[in-house]
Design an enzyme around this catalytic site. Structure first.
Site, PDB file in Angstrom:
ATOM      1  N   ASP A   1      -0.104  -3.113  -5.942  1.00 58.46           N
ATOM      2  CA  ASP A   1       0.350  -4.472  -6.282  1.00 58.46           C
ATOM      3  C   ASP A   1       0.748  -4.550  -7.756  1.00 58.46           C
ATOM      4  O   ASP A   1       1.738  -5.199  -8.117  1.00 58.46           O
ATOM      5  CB  ASP A   1      -0.759  -5.498  -6.021  1.00 58.46           C
ATOM      6  CG  ASP A   1      -1.187  -5.538  -4.555  1.00 58.46           C
ATOM      7  OD1 ASP A   1      -0.420  -5.066  -3.698  1.00 58.46           O
ATOM      8  OD2 ASP A   1      -2.300  -6.037  -4.290  1.00 58.46           O
TER       9      ASP A   1
ATOM     10  N   LEU B   1       2.856   7.269  -4.325  1.00 48.53           N
ATOM     11  CA  LEU B   1       2.087   8.403  -3.802  1.00 48.53           C
ATOM     12  C   LEU B   1       0.762   8.564  -4.533  1.00 48.53           C
ATOM     13  O   LEU B   1       0.263   9.681  -4.700  1.00 48.53           O
ATOM     14  CB  LEU B   1       2.931   9.687  -3.945  1.00 48.53           C
ATOM     15  CG  LEU B   1       4.328   9.648  -3.282  1.00 48.53           C
ATOM     16  CD1 LEU B   1       5.200  10.785  -3.803  1.00 48.53           C
ATOM     17  CD2 LEU B   1       4.198   9.728  -1.764  1.00 48.53           C
TER      18      LEU B   1
ATOM     19  N   ASP C   1     -11.251 -13.422  -2.558  1.00 48.74           N
ATOM     20  CA  ASP C   1     -11.939 -12.170  -2.210  1.00 48.74           C
ATOM     21  C   ASP C   1     -13.435 -12.412  -2.372  1.00 48.74           C
ATOM     22  O   ASP C   1     -13.916 -12.664  -3.481  1.00 48.74           O
ATOM     23  CB  ASP C   1     -11.491 -11.035  -3.143  1.00 48.74           C
ATOM     24  CG  ASP C   1     -10.148 -10.451  -2.736  1.00 48.74           C
ATOM     25  OD1 ASP C   1      -9.649 -10.783  -1.642  1.00 48.74           O
ATOM     26  OD2 ASP C   1      -9.585  -9.660  -3.527  1.00 48.74           O
TER      27      ASP C   1
ATOM     28  N   GLU D   1       1.974 -10.695   3.835  1.00 52.38           N
ATOM     29  CA  GLU D   1       0.750 -11.465   4.048  1.00 52.38           C
ATOM     30  C   GLU D   1       0.996 -12.965   4.148  1.00 52.38           C
ATOM     31  O   GLU D   1       0.063 -13.745   4.024  1.00 52.38           O
ATOM     32  CB  GLU D   1      -0.266 -11.178   2.933  1.00 52.38           C
ATOM     33  CG  GLU D   1      -0.963  -9.835   3.095  1.00 52.38           C
ATOM     34  CD  GLU D   1      -2.076  -9.608   2.092  1.00 52.38           C
ATOM     35  OE1 GLU D   1      -2.934  -8.757   2.365  1.00 52.38           O
ATOM     36  OE2 GLU D   1      -2.096 -10.251   1.020  1.00 52.38           O
TER      37      GLU D   1
HETATM   38  P1  ADP Z   1      -1.244   1.560  -2.961  1.00 49.35           P
HETATM   39  O1  ADP Z   1      -2.315   0.922  -3.778  1.00 49.35           O
HETATM   40  O2  ADP Z   1      -0.254   0.586  -2.414  1.00 49.35           O
HETATM   41  O3  ADP Z   1      -1.728   2.545  -1.931  1.00 49.35           O
HETATM   42  P2  ADP Z   1      -0.616   3.835  -4.692  1.00 49.35           P
HETATM   43  O4  ADP Z   1      -2.026   4.282  -4.522  1.00 49.35           O
HETATM   44  O5  ADP Z   1       0.454   4.759  -4.242  1.00 49.35           O
HETATM   45  O6  ADP Z   1      -0.368   2.407  -4.021  1.00 49.35           O
HETATM   46  O7  ADP Z   1      -0.432   3.516  -6.254  1.00 49.35           O
HETATM   47  C1  ADP Z   1       0.715   2.908  -6.794  1.00 49.35           C
HETATM   48  C2  ADP Z   1       1.121   3.613  -8.077  1.00 49.35           C
HETATM   49  O8  ADP Z   1       0.037   3.519  -9.042  1.00 49.35           O
HETATM   50  C3  ADP Z   1       1.398   5.112  -7.923  1.00 49.35           C
HETATM   51  O9  ADP Z   1       2.750   5.342  -7.565  1.00 49.35           O
HETATM   52  C4  ADP Z   1       1.064   5.641  -9.323  1.00 49.35           C
HETATM   53  O10 ADP Z   1       2.156   5.451 -10.192  1.00 49.35           O
HETATM   54  C5  ADP Z   1      -0.097   4.742  -9.756  1.00 49.35           C
HETATM   55  N1  ADP Z   1      -1.375   5.380  -9.391  1.00 49.35           N
HETATM   56  C6  ADP Z   1      -2.134   5.140  -8.298  1.00 49.35           C
HETATM   57  N2  ADP Z   1      -3.219   5.956  -8.266  1.00 49.35           N
HETATM   58  C7  ADP Z   1      -3.143   6.723  -9.382  1.00 49.35           C
HETATM   59  C8  ADP Z   1      -3.956   7.760  -9.948  1.00 49.35           C
HETATM   60  N3  ADP Z   1      -5.084   8.189  -9.343  1.00 49.35           N
HETATM   61  N4  ADP Z   1      -3.561   8.310 -11.114  1.00 49.35           N
HETATM   62  C9  ADP Z   1      -2.441   7.903 -11.744  1.00 49.35           C
HETATM   63  N5  ADP Z   1      -1.635   6.943 -11.270  1.00 49.35           N
HETATM   64  C10 ADP Z   1      -1.961   6.355 -10.101  1.00 49.35           C
END
Ligand code: ADP
Length: 290
Positions: A238, A205, A11, A135
Site C-alpha cells: 500500500d 516482489l 484494524d 475493497e
Molecule cells: P505486498 O505488501 O502487496 O505483498 P510487496 O511485499 O511486494 O507488496 O512489497 C511492495 C514493495 O515494497 C516491493 O516491491 C519492494 O520495493 C518493497 N519491499 C517489500 N518488502 C521488502 C523487503 N523485505 N526489503 C526491501 N524492500 C521491500
C-alpha cells in the site's frame, strides 16, 4: 490531485494466548485499534509523499475517528460519507508466536454508491489521478467516469478479484499487483502480463524488488529492492502504491516514480504498524540504505 476511492477500516488487534478453536471463548491479553484498509493506507502514503489527496469512501457512525485520523494525516475527507452501516473492520487475532487469523467485514466500504462517486469526480480535472483497489463497491463506475474525464487511472488489484479485474482492465492506465496476485490474474485470464490491454504493469516482489512491464514501449525492467532488515511487512504494498501514485501525479517519469516507491516500501517494512507509521517524503528521500 489524487482521487482515491478506497476502503477505510478499523484494524482491531487482539493478543491471545492461542488462536481460538470452534466453540472456544478466549480473553484477550491486549487490545489495540488502528486505522487500516488498503484504501486508507494508500491515501496516507500518497499524502505523506506530498500529494493532495481526496479520499472517496464511507464509514459508519462508529468510524468518525477513522475519517478524522485520515484528515490529521493530511488527506481531504469531504467525500468520505457517513452511512447507516458498521465501519469496515478487520479483527486480527495474534498468538504469542505472532501467527494470526483475521476476519474482515466490508461494512460501509460496500455502501459507496454511484451518486457519491459521481459527486466527487465531478470536481476532478483532466490530468488528475484516480486510485482504485478492490475493497470498495463502485470501482467499475468510478473507472468509467474517470476515464471519460481524462484522469490517469491506477488500479491495485488487491485483494484479487477475477470479476473486478475483468470489468476494469480496459479502462486503467497502470496496474499494480504483487506476485501472488499476478499468478491469480494469469490463472483467471490466461493472459501474460505483457499481453494485457494496460499501458504499464508493475509487479511488486517483496525483498526481490519489482518488475515494470511497459506494454507501450514493449520493455520489461527489474528494479532491485533497497536492502533493509524487515520487522513487519504489512502495508509495504500500500505504501509503494501510494508513493507511486503521488510521484506519477506530479509527473515524475516512471523509473523515478518506481525508485521512490521502492524506497518507501523498503523503509515501511522496517516499522511495525500500518497507516500510523508510513514514512514521509523527507524520510524516504534522506534515508541511507547503505
Ligand atoms: P505486498 O505488501 O502487496 O505483498 P510487496 O511485499 O511486494 O507488496 O512489497 C511492495 C514493495 O515494497 C516491493 O516491491 C519492494 O520495493 C518493497 N519491499 C517489500 N518488502 C521488502 C523487503 N523485505 N526489503 C526491501 N524492500 C521491500
Amino acid at each position: 490531485m489524487i482521487w482515491n476511492l478506497g476502503s477505510i477500516n478499523a484494524d482491531n488487534f487482539y493478543d491471545l494466548p492461542h488462536l481460538p478453536g470452534p466453540g472456544e471463548t478466549l480473553t484477550a491479553t491486549r487490545f489495540r485499534q488502528g486505522l487500516g484498509g488498503k484504501g486508507a493506507n494508500m491515501s496516507v502514503a500518497a499524502a505523506r509523499a506530498g500529494a493532495r489527496v481526496m479520499h472517496i469512501g464511507a464509514t459508519g457512525a462508529d468510524g468518525r475517528w477513522a475519517a478524522q485520523r485520515l484528515f490529521e494525516y493530511g488527506v481531504d475527507i469531504p467525500h468520505v460519507a457517513e452511512v447507516d452501516s458498521a465501519t469496515g473492520h478487520a479483527n486480527i487475532h495474534i498468538d504469542p508466536q505472532g501467527e494470526n487469523s483475521i476476519v474482515i467485514f466490508a461494512g460501509a466500504n460496500a455502501d459507496i454508491d454511484e451518486q457519491m462517486i459521481g459527486a466527487a469526480l465531478s470536481e476532478a480535472r483532466p490530468g488528475d489521478t484516480l486510485l482504485l483497489q478492490n475493497e470498495t463497491s463502485g470501482q467499475v463506475y468510478a473507472a468509467k467516469t474517470a476515464k471519460a474525464l481524462g484522469l490517469r487511472l491506477i488500479y491495485a488489484a488487491a485483494p484479487f478479484s477475477a470479476a473486478a479485474v475483468a470489468a476494469i482492465l480496459e479502462d486503467i492506465d497502470i496496474l499494480v499487483l504483487n506476485a501472488v496476485e499476478a499468478g491469480q490474474l494469469h490463472a483467471a485470464t490466461g493472459r501474460e502480463l505483457d499481453a494485457l490491454p494496460v499501458g504499464d504493469v508493475i509487479v511488486t516482489l517483496g525483498s526481490d524488488g519489482c518488475k515494470w512491464i511497459s506494454n507501450t514501449a514493449r520493455t520489461t525492467r527489474l528494479f532491485p529492492a533497497f536492502p533493509v532488515v524487515p520487522v513487519d511487512t504489512t502495508g509495504a504494498g500500500d505504501t509503494f502504491t501510494g508513493y507511486l501514485a503521488s510521484a506519477l501525479d506530479r509527473s515524475l517519469p516512471m523509473p523515478q516514480a518506481i525508485t521512490l516507491a521502492s524506497r518507501a516500501g523498503a523503509l515501511m517494512v522496517t516499522r511495525r504498524g500500518t497507516a500510523d507509521v508510513i514514512p514521509d517524503l523527507r524520510e524516504v528521500q534522506d534515508h541511507d540504505f547503505g
